[in-house]
Motif scaffolding. Structure first.
Motif, short mmCIF file in Angstrom:
data_model
loop_
_atom_site.label_atom_id
_atom_site.label_comp_id
_atom_site.label_asym_id
_atom_site.label_seq_id
_atom_site.Cartn_x
_atom_site.Cartn_y
_atom_site.Cartn_z
N UNK A 194 -23.66 -0.77 -5.93
CA UNK A 194 -22.45 -0.19 -6.50
C UNK A 194 -21.16 -0.75 -5.89
N UNK A 195 -21.30 -1.58 -4.86
CA UNK A 195 -20.10 -2.02 -4.13
C UNK A 195 -19.16 -2.84 -4.98
N UNK A 196 -19.65 -3.46 -6.05
CA UNK A 196 -18.77 -4.28 -6.87
C UNK A 196 -18.36 -3.59 -8.16
N UNK A 197 -18.58 -2.28 -8.18
CA UNK A 197 -18.11 -1.51 -9.33
C UNK A 197 -16.78 -0.84 -8.98
N UNK A 198 -16.06 -0.44 -10.03
CA UNK A 198 -14.82 0.30 -9.79
C UNK A 198 -15.17 1.65 -9.16
N UNK A 199 -14.42 2.00 -8.12
CA UNK A 199 -14.76 3.19 -7.34
C UNK A 199 -14.86 4.45 -8.21
N UNK A 200 -13.99 4.56 -9.23
CA UNK A 200 -13.98 5.78 -10.03
C UNK A 200 -15.30 5.98 -10.79
N UNK A 201 -16.10 4.92 -10.93
CA UNK A 201 -17.36 5.09 -11.65
C UNK A 201 -18.51 5.47 -10.72
N UNK A 202 -18.25 5.57 -9.42
CA UNK A 202 -19.34 5.92 -8.48
C UNK A 202 -19.57 7.42 -8.47
N UNK A 203 -20.78 7.82 -8.08
CA UNK A 203 -21.06 9.25 -7.92
C UNK A 203 -20.37 9.74 -6.66
N UNK A 204 -20.23 11.05 -6.55
CA UNK A 204 -19.56 11.62 -5.39
C UNK A 204 -20.18 11.17 -4.08
N UNK A 205 -21.50 11.15 -4.03
CA UNK A 205 -22.19 10.77 -2.81
C UNK A 205 -22.01 9.29 -2.48
N UNK A 206 -22.03 8.46 -3.52
CA UNK A 206 -21.82 7.01 -3.30
C UNK A 206 -20.41 6.77 -2.79
N UNK A 207 -19.45 7.50 -3.36
CA UNK A 207 -18.07 7.34 -2.92
C UNK A 207 -17.92 7.77 -1.47
N UNK A 208 -18.63 8.83 -1.11
CA UNK A 208 -18.53 9.33 0.26
C UNK A 208 -19.09 8.30 1.23
N UNK A 209 -20.19 7.66 0.86
CA UNK A 209 -20.76 6.64 1.74
C UNK A 209 -19.81 5.45 1.86
N UNK A 210 -19.12 5.13 0.76
CA UNK A 210 -18.13 4.06 0.82
C UNK A 210 -16.99 4.43 1.77
#
Ligand SMILES: Nc1ncnc2c1ncn2[C@@H]1O[C@H](COP(=O)(O)OP(=O)(O)OP(=O)(O)O)[C@@H](O)[C@H]1O
Ligand SMILES: [Mg+2]
Lengths: 314, 245
Positions: free
Chosen positions: A126-142
Motif C-alpha cells: 500500500x505504500x505507493x497508493x494515495x494515503x486517503x485510500x488506505x484503511x485506518x489500520x494501514x494509515x496508522x502503521x504508516x
C-alpha cells in the motif's frame, strides 16, 4: 534525564488541561500514560514535543528546554500524534521520504530507510497508493513509520494502537519493544488499552484531571492499590460464616473473599488454616486485579465507564 | 546541514508531488475560467476582444487556484499531518514559503494551457512580454497563496470561516479588476474602488505585456502591485505559521 518537568501546567480558556505535573523519565525507559478521555495526556505530549507552550512550570526534553530550545528538542524526538501524520493526498512512500528530508537526511538514505520501514511494518502493498485510500489500520502503521524514519532517541506516541486490529496491535507492540531493545530508545506512549499498558510498559503513570495520581510498575500499582483476591466457596452458609471469622475476611452468602498481596502463594496457606479449623472448602478461585481496578480504587470511577460517559456527553 | 533554503525546498517538493502525480488536479480550479473563456468571450464586441480578454482569464485562474490553496492546509490541519510537520525541525517560515512558492507551478501550467487553447482562435502571443507577465503573476500568486494559507491557519477548527471569507472576496476582487468587462466606462465610485484592488494593476500589466507592450507605466504598476502582494502575504503568513499549533 531524558524528560524532566516541574509543575508543568496548561490552562486553556476555561479548562486546566494539565495541572502541575512533575515527571522524570530516564534514558531507555518505556512509560505509558494512562487516563480517561480528556485527562490531559495529549496536552502533556503536545507540550513536551514543543507544539504548545506551557502556561506555567517548565519542561526539558533531552536536556533542552521545550520553550527556549525548540529546535534542539525537535531534532531529537519522534512524535506520532493522535491524528494521521501522513498527508491524505500524498503517497505513503513519498511522505516517508519527505519526512526523512525534513530531518536533514539526504535523498538516498531517506529512501533506503523508507523502504526498510515499509517492509518491517508490512506496508509493501500500500505504500505507493494515495494515503486517503488506505484503511485506518494501514494509515496508522504508516504514521508509525513516519515517526521512526530518523531513528529518534526519544519517541512520543499518542494512542499508537487505536484503530488497529488485535494482530496488528500485537505486531506494533513487538515493534516498539524491539526498537527499544536494539537502540535503547526512550518511549513515552499514551493508551486506552489497559492490557497494553500492563504488558508493555514497566512504568505506568495514571493521569486524571490533569494530575498524576499514580506512578509505578503495573505489578506494584496493582499490589499496592488493589491486591489479589482469594475467593473460597463453601457448601453450607454456616461453614462460610465460621471461615470468615477465622480468616477475618468478608463474606457474601456461601463465599468468603480474602484480600492478599500475592494470591496464588497465599491460597494453600489459607486452605491449611481452614482444614485445621475443620472447615471443608468446596471451591477456590484467585483473581488478580487489572489496571482498571487500580483506577477504580484511586478515583472511584472505571476507565471503561469514563469512556462511555464521554460518548454520551458528546 | 539544513538551512531555510533546503527546508523550503523540502516543503516545496512535498507540496508539488501530488500535482505531479496527478496533473489533472491542475485543471480542476480552471474549470470556471475555462467556462468564461468559452461562453463569455464570444459575447464581447470587437475584433481584438480575445487579445483583451485572455490575459484577464489567466489572472482569474491564478486567483481561483491560489485563493483556494489554503484549503489543502486546512485539511492537513484536521487530519494531523500539519501537526506532524510542526514537530519536525523544519523552520516555520519554510513551512509557509515552500507552500506559497509551489503556487507558481500550477499557475504557469494553467497560463500555458489557456494560451495554447486560444491561439487557434486568433490570440497573438508575444513571447517576451508573456514571460515577463508570468513573472509578475508569480509574485501575485505567491502573495495570494500565502494569504490563503494565513486564512487557513486562522480558521483552525472553523472551516466555515475559510470558505466564507474566500467566497466573499473572490468575486469583488475579480469584477473590480475589470477582468470580465472594462471598468473605464463605469461610474466614478466603481473606478475609485478598483484603484484599491491590487489585482487591477496586475490585470492591466498582463494585458499590456501579452500584447507585447513591455515598457509601459502599467508594467511598472503591475510589478509593484505583485511584489507588494508577495511581501504582504509572506509577512503575515510567516507570522501566522510561527504561531501555529
Ligand atoms: N486547544 C484546546 N483548547 C481548549 N481546550 C482544549 C484544547 N485542547 C485540549 N483541551 C481540553 O483539555 C482537556 C485535556 O485534553 P487532552 O486532549 O489532553 O485529553 P486526553 O487525555 O488526550 O484525552 P483523549 O483520551 O480523549 O485523547 C480536555 O478537557 C480538552 O477539552
Ligand atoms: Mg488524547
Amino acid at each position: 534525564m531524558m524528560i524532566e518537568t516541574r509543575e508543568l501546567t496548561k490552562q486553556f480558556k476555561d479548562v486546566r488541561a494539565v495541572d502541575g505535573i512533575n515527571l522524570t523519565v530516564a534514558r531507555g525507559e518505556l512509560v505509558a500514560l494512562l487516563g480517561p478521555n480528556g485527562a490531559g495526556k495529549s496536552t502533556t505530549l503536545r507540550m513536551l514535543t514543543t507544539l504548545i507552550p506551557p502556561t506555567a512550570g517548565n519542561a526539558s526534553v533531552g536536556g533542552f528546554d521545550v520553550v527556549r530550545q525548540q529546535r534542539e528538542v525537535r531534532l531529537r524526538i519522534g512524535y506520532i500524534g493522535q491524528g494521521n501524520g501522513a498527508g491524505h493526498s500524498q503517497r505513503g512512500r513519498d511522505e516517508l521520504v519527505s519526512q526523512g528530508r525534513a530531518y536533514g537526511m539526504r535523498v538516498r538514505p531517506a529512501r533506503e530507510r523508507a523502504n526498510e520501514l515499509v517492509d518491517s511494518l508490512g506496508l509493501g502493498d500500500v505504500a505507493d497508493r494515495t494515503v486517503s485510500t488506505l484503511s485506518g489500520g494501514q494509515r496508522r502503521r504508516l504514521d508509525i513509520a513516519m515517526g521512526l524514519i530518523h531513528s529518534p532517541e526519544l519517541l512520543f506516541l499518542d494512542e499508537p494502537s487505536t484503530g488497529l486490529d488485535p494482530q496488528n496491535r500485537a505486531n506494533l507492540q513487538e515493534h516498539i519493544l524491539r526498537l527499544r531493545e536494539a537502540r535503547e530508545t526512550t518511549i513515552v506512549l499514551t493508551t486506552h488499552y489497559l492490557d497494553e499498558a500492563d504488558s508493555m510498559a514497566e512504568r505506568v503513570i495514571v493521569i486524571d484531571h490533569g494530575r498524576i495520581i499514580a506512578d509505578d510498575t503495573p505489578q506494584r500499582l496493582k499490589a499496592k492499590h488493589v491486591g489479589d483476591h482469594v475467593i473460597l466457596g463453601f457448601t453450607a452458609e454456616h461453614d462460610a460464616i465460621s471461615a470468615a471469622r477465622t480468616l477475618h475476611a468478608e463474606r457474601h452468602g456461601t463465599e468468603v473473599r480474602v484480600t492478599a498481596e500475592d494470591g496464588p502463594q497465599q491460597a494453600p496457606k489459607l486452605l491449611d488454616d481452614l482444614s485445621a479449623a475443620g472447615l471443608a472448602v468446596s471451591s477456590i478461585e484467585v483473581t488478580r486485579p487489572t489496571l482498571d481496578d487500580v483506577f477504580l480504587t484511586l478515583t472511584g470511577r472505571s476507565l471503561r465507564e469514563g469512556r462511555a460517559e464521554e460518548t454520551v456527553e458528546v | 546541514m539544513t538551512s531555510l533554503v533546503s527546508d523550503t525546498r523540502v516543503v516545496f517538493s512535498r507540496e508539488l508531488r501530488p500535482v505531479i502525480r496527478d496533473p489533472f488536479s491542475v485543471i480542476f480550479s480552471m474549470i470556471q475560467p475555462l467556462f468564461f473563456l468559452a461562453l463569455f468571450a464570444p459575447l464581447l464586441p470587437g475584433e481584438s476582444s480575445l487579445q483583451w480578454f485572455v490575459p484577464g482569464i489567466v489572472v482569474m485562474s491564478c486567483l481561483f487556484g491560489s485563493s483556494m490553496t489554503g484549503s489543502n492546509l486546512l485539511f492537513e490541519m484536521q487530519t494531523g499531518s500539519h501537526e506532524r510537520m510542526l514537530v519536525t525541525p523544519l523552520r516555520r517560515p519554510a513551512l509557509l514559503i515552500g507552500r506559497a512558492l509551489k503556487e507558481i507551478v500550477p499557475m504557469v501550467a494553467q497560463a500555458a494551457l489557456i494560451v495554447v487553447v486560444c491561439i487557434p482562435f486568433g490570440f497573438e502571443l508575444h513571447l517576451g512580454g508573456a514571460v515577463l507577465g508570468l513573472l509578475i503573476l508569480a509574485g501575485f500568486c505567491i502573495g495570494l497563496g500565502a494569504l490563503s494559507y494565513t486564512l487557513a491557519l486562522a480558521s483552525k477548527n472553523k472551516e466555515w470561516l475559510f470558505w466564507t471569507v474566500q467566497q466573499t472576496l473572490l468575486f469583488p476582487l475579480l469584477l473590480l479588476a475589470g477582468v470580465l468587462l472594462p471598468i473605464d466606462n463605469g461610474p466614478g465610485w466603481l473606478r475609485a474602488l478598483s484603484h484599491f484592488n491590487p489585482m487591477t494593476y496586475v490585470v492591466n500589466a498582463e494585458r499590456a505585456l501579452f500584447s507585447g507592450d513591455v515598457l509601459t507605466r502599467g508594467t511598472v504598476e503591475g510589478v509593484i502591485a505583485a511584489a507588494g502582494m508577495a511581501l504582504l502575504g509572506l509577512f503575515v503568513g510567516v507570522r501566522a505559521m510561527q504561531r501555529s499549533d
